[in-house]
Design an enzyme around this catalytic site. Sequence first.
Site, PDB file in Angstrom:
ATOM      1  N   THR A  18       0.801  -1.225   0.000  1.00 37.91           N
ATOM      2  CA  THR A  18       0.000   0.000   0.000  1.00 37.91           C
ATOM      3  C   THR A  18       0.839   1.283   0.000  1.00 37.91           C
ATOM      4  O   THR A  18       0.307   2.370  -0.162  1.00 37.91           O
ATOM      5  CB  THR A  18      -0.913   0.025   1.255  1.00 37.91           C
ATOM      6  OG1 THR A  18      -0.080  -0.276   2.390  1.00 37.91           O
ATOM      7  CG2 THR A  18      -2.032  -0.984   1.160  1.00 37.91           C
ATOM      8  N   GLY A  19       2.152   1.174   0.210  1.00 42.53           N
ATOM      9  CA  GLY A  19       3.006   2.362   0.318  1.00 42.53           C
ATOM     10  C   GLY A  19       3.518   2.844  -1.025  1.00 42.53           C
ATOM     11  O   GLY A  19       3.119   2.347  -2.087  1.00 42.53           O
ATOM     12  N   SER A  20       4.426   3.842  -0.982  1.00 47.72           N
ATOM     13  CA  SER A  20       5.005   4.435  -2.207  1.00 47.72           C
ATOM     14  C   SER A  20       5.667   3.387  -3.092  1.00 47.72           C
ATOM     15  O   SER A  20       5.421   3.301  -4.292  1.00 47.72           O
ATOM     16  CB  SER A  20       6.151   5.366  -1.801  1.00 47.72           C
ATOM     17  OG  SER A  20       5.791   6.664  -1.720  1.00 47.72           O
ATOM     18  N   ARG A  57      20.737  -5.337   5.243  1.00 49.21           N
ATOM     19  CA  ARG A  57      21.739  -5.026   4.207  1.00 49.21           C
ATOM     20  C   ARG A  57      23.168  -5.359   4.631  1.00 49.21           C
ATOM     21  O   ARG A  57      23.998  -5.671   3.788  1.00 49.21           O
ATOM     22  CB  ARG A  57      21.660  -3.539   3.828  1.00 49.21           C
ATOM     23  CG  ARG A  57      20.449  -3.218   2.970  1.00 49.21           C
ATOM     24  CD  ARG A  57      20.404  -1.754   2.571  1.00 49.21           C
ATOM     25  NE  ARG A  57      19.121  -1.439   1.933  1.00 49.21           N
ATOM     26  CZ  ARG A  57      18.544  -0.246   1.944  1.00 49.21           C
ATOM     27  NH1 ARG A  57      19.134   0.776   2.538  1.00 49.21           N
ATOM     28  NH2 ARG A  57      17.386  -0.049   1.332  1.00 49.21           N
ATOM     29  N   CYS A  68      18.104   4.065  -2.150  1.00 46.43           N
ATOM     30  CA  CYS A  68      17.818   4.650  -3.478  1.00 46.43           C
ATOM     31  C   CYS A  68      18.939   5.573  -3.980  1.00 46.43           C
ATOM     32  O   CYS A  68      19.267   5.555  -5.176  1.00 46.43           O
ATOM     33  CB  CYS A  68      16.486   5.388  -3.444  1.00 46.43           C
ATOM     34  SG  CYS A  68      16.194   6.302  -1.931  1.00 46.43           S
ATOM     35  N   SER A  78       9.097  11.723  -2.682  1.00 47.45           N
ATOM     36  CA  SER A  78       8.566  10.350  -2.646  1.00 47.45           C
ATOM     37  C   SER A  78       9.514   9.399  -1.928  1.00 47.45           C
ATOM     38  O   SER A  78       9.105   8.310  -1.514  1.00 47.45           O
ATOM     39  CB  SER A  78       8.277   9.833  -4.056  1.00 47.45           C
ATOM     40  OG  SER A  78       9.474   9.774  -4.804  1.00 47.45           O
ATOM     41  N   GLY A  79      10.756   9.799  -1.756  1.00 50.12           N
ATOM     42  CA  GLY A  79      11.716   8.976  -1.024  1.00 50.12           C
ATOM     43  C   GLY A  79      11.346   8.843   0.440  1.00 50.12           C
ATOM     44  O   GLY A  79      11.844   7.959   1.140  1.00 50.12           O
ATOM     45  N   LYS A 113      24.059   5.538   5.346  1.00 48.68           N
ATOM     46  CA  LYS A 113      23.836   4.481   4.342  1.00 48.68           C
ATOM     47  C   LYS A 113      24.680   4.746   3.103  1.00 48.68           C
ATOM     48  O   LYS A 113      25.313   3.842   2.551  1.00 48.68           O
ATOM     49  CB  LYS A 113      22.359   4.449   3.914  1.00 48.68           C
ATOM     50  CG  LYS A 113      21.417   3.932   4.973  1.00 48.68           C
ATOM     51  CD  LYS A 113      19.975   3.997   4.451  1.00 48.68           C
ATOM     52  CE  LYS A 113      18.982   3.953   5.585  1.00 48.68           C
ATOM     53  NZ  LYS A 113      17.633   4.374   5.198  1.00 48.68           N
ATOM     54  N   HIS A 125      16.181  11.461  -7.549  1.00 50.05           N
ATOM     55  CA  HIS A 125      17.223  11.987  -6.664  1.00 50.05           C
ATOM     56  C   HIS A 125      18.393  12.502  -7.497  1.00 50.05           C
ATOM     57  O   HIS A 125      18.886  11.809  -8.399  1.00 50.05           O
ATOM     58  CB  HIS A 125      17.762  10.888  -5.746  1.00 50.05           C
ATOM     59  CG  HIS A 125      16.784  10.422  -4.694  1.00 50.05           C
ATOM     60  ND1 HIS A 125      15.598  11.058  -4.411  1.00 50.05           N
ATOM     61  CD2 HIS A 125      16.847   9.366  -3.831  1.00 50.05           C
ATOM     62  CE1 HIS A 125      14.979  10.418  -3.433  1.00 50.05           C
ATOM     63  NE2 HIS A 125      15.713   9.387  -3.067  1.00 50.05           N
ATOM     64  N   ASN A 131      14.093   7.408  -7.897  1.00 53.35           N
ATOM     65  CA  ASN A 131      14.234   6.735  -6.595  1.00 53.35           C
ATOM     66  C   ASN A 131      13.266   5.589  -6.376  1.00 53.35           C
ATOM     67  O   ASN A 131      13.626   4.611  -5.706  1.00 53.35           O
ATOM     68  CB  ASN A 131      14.112   7.743  -5.445  1.00 53.35           C
ATOM     69  CG  ASN A 131      12.859   8.575  -5.514  1.00 53.35           C
ATOM     70  OD1 ASN A 131      12.671   9.320  -6.474  1.00 53.35           O
ATOM     71  ND2 ASN A 131      11.992   8.465  -4.532  1.00 53.35           N
TER      72      ASN A 131
END
Length: 349
Positions: free
Chosen positions: A13-15, A110, A146, A176-177, A202, A239, A324
């Site tokens: 449901t997210g971006s 990660r 991203c 949107s990030g 990161k 980005h 991104n």
Amino acid sequence: MKEKISVGILGATGSVGQKFIELLSNHPWFEISEIAASDKSAGKKYKNATTWNMASLLSERIGEMIVKSCAPNLQSKLIFSALDSSVAGEIEEEFARNGYIVISNSKNHRFAQDVPLIIPEVNSDHLELVKIQNFGKGAIITNPNCSTIGLALALKPLHNNFGLEQVNVVTMQAISGAGYPGIPSMDIQDNVIPFISGEEEKIEKEPLKILGKLSNNEIKFADIKISAQCNRVSVIDGHTECVQVKLKNKFTKKDIIEIWKDFKGEPQKLKLPFAPSNPIYYFEEDRFPQPKLHRNVDKGMAVSIGRLRECSLFDFKFVIMSHNTIRGAAGGTILIAELMKAKGYLEKD
Ligand code: NAP
């Protein structure tokens, strides 16, 4: 391929979840069979659980699908995760333990020693790490941050050919990030916010693993110093990164541009469906790249670079721009899954 491979999406449901749904709508190899999100969305029809924000129309099939909760009882064995990092760690591990192959967009795994952090054009060989994971038929593979993806794609040919010593990067990252609904409009309009929590760390660390060497089931991190400063700017998608590099061996601007233009990786050799024809597109025009104009170059999967010039502090400086939520999230993850399919990793023994 006769039958498509079923995939489940966590955090649908997210971006990033929405971008997965948009990008997979006509995929030749994969078909969305299940979508899952938090308990607040579970049990609802997808069209009622999300605020659809993509430019393409939501298909009736997906809109009518009932959102499931993120429990490891899905039919699809291949899982794309776009979960919020506050919950991704535990949920993804539970799925892997139950035999699912999870490709994650979250930061949580990660840096686990046996988890590959993959950009298919850069370090496809690191996928071998899944063979030493203790999840039986399951596995966790991660897609980088991203901004890291655009940066590492630009750095890889420089590192291979000229040896990278130091990198300084200043980012201008899209709204949107920050996920949906993200930053209040009163905060971001007419503004630049000079802080994105956790982002600099990161970007300074992830490229070292990605550009590192796999030997004896271990990744030896690349010996490069990276310094990052991250800003949120009033751009919806895409980005931008201003980069300075110090190289071990000296080369000309012409050499660098040629090497970027010639750069190709496994996805191009294997002609994977989501592979851009060239991972790097170099613009000669001084005013390019720009997010509004270039975020969708080659399906949003190419990194646009421009303004390569000599630097009075380092050796060279240039500007990178990449999408991104496509190259930097959903599209990058789909490319990892295609690579895994093409290389036989989806049938883990
Ligand atoms: P987002 O728009 O906030 O979406 C988060 C998703 O996680 C939603 O589907 C949400 O479901 C779900 N969720 C939240 N809490 C949950 C819970 N307790 N149990 C199960 N599901 C839960 O975030 P996003 O921007 O799509 O980012 C998703 C992940 O990708 C993050 O880890 C992010 O760091 C990473 N990422 C994002 C980008 C980007 O450009 N946006 C790029 C690369 C990586 P509900 O709607 O039901 O709450």
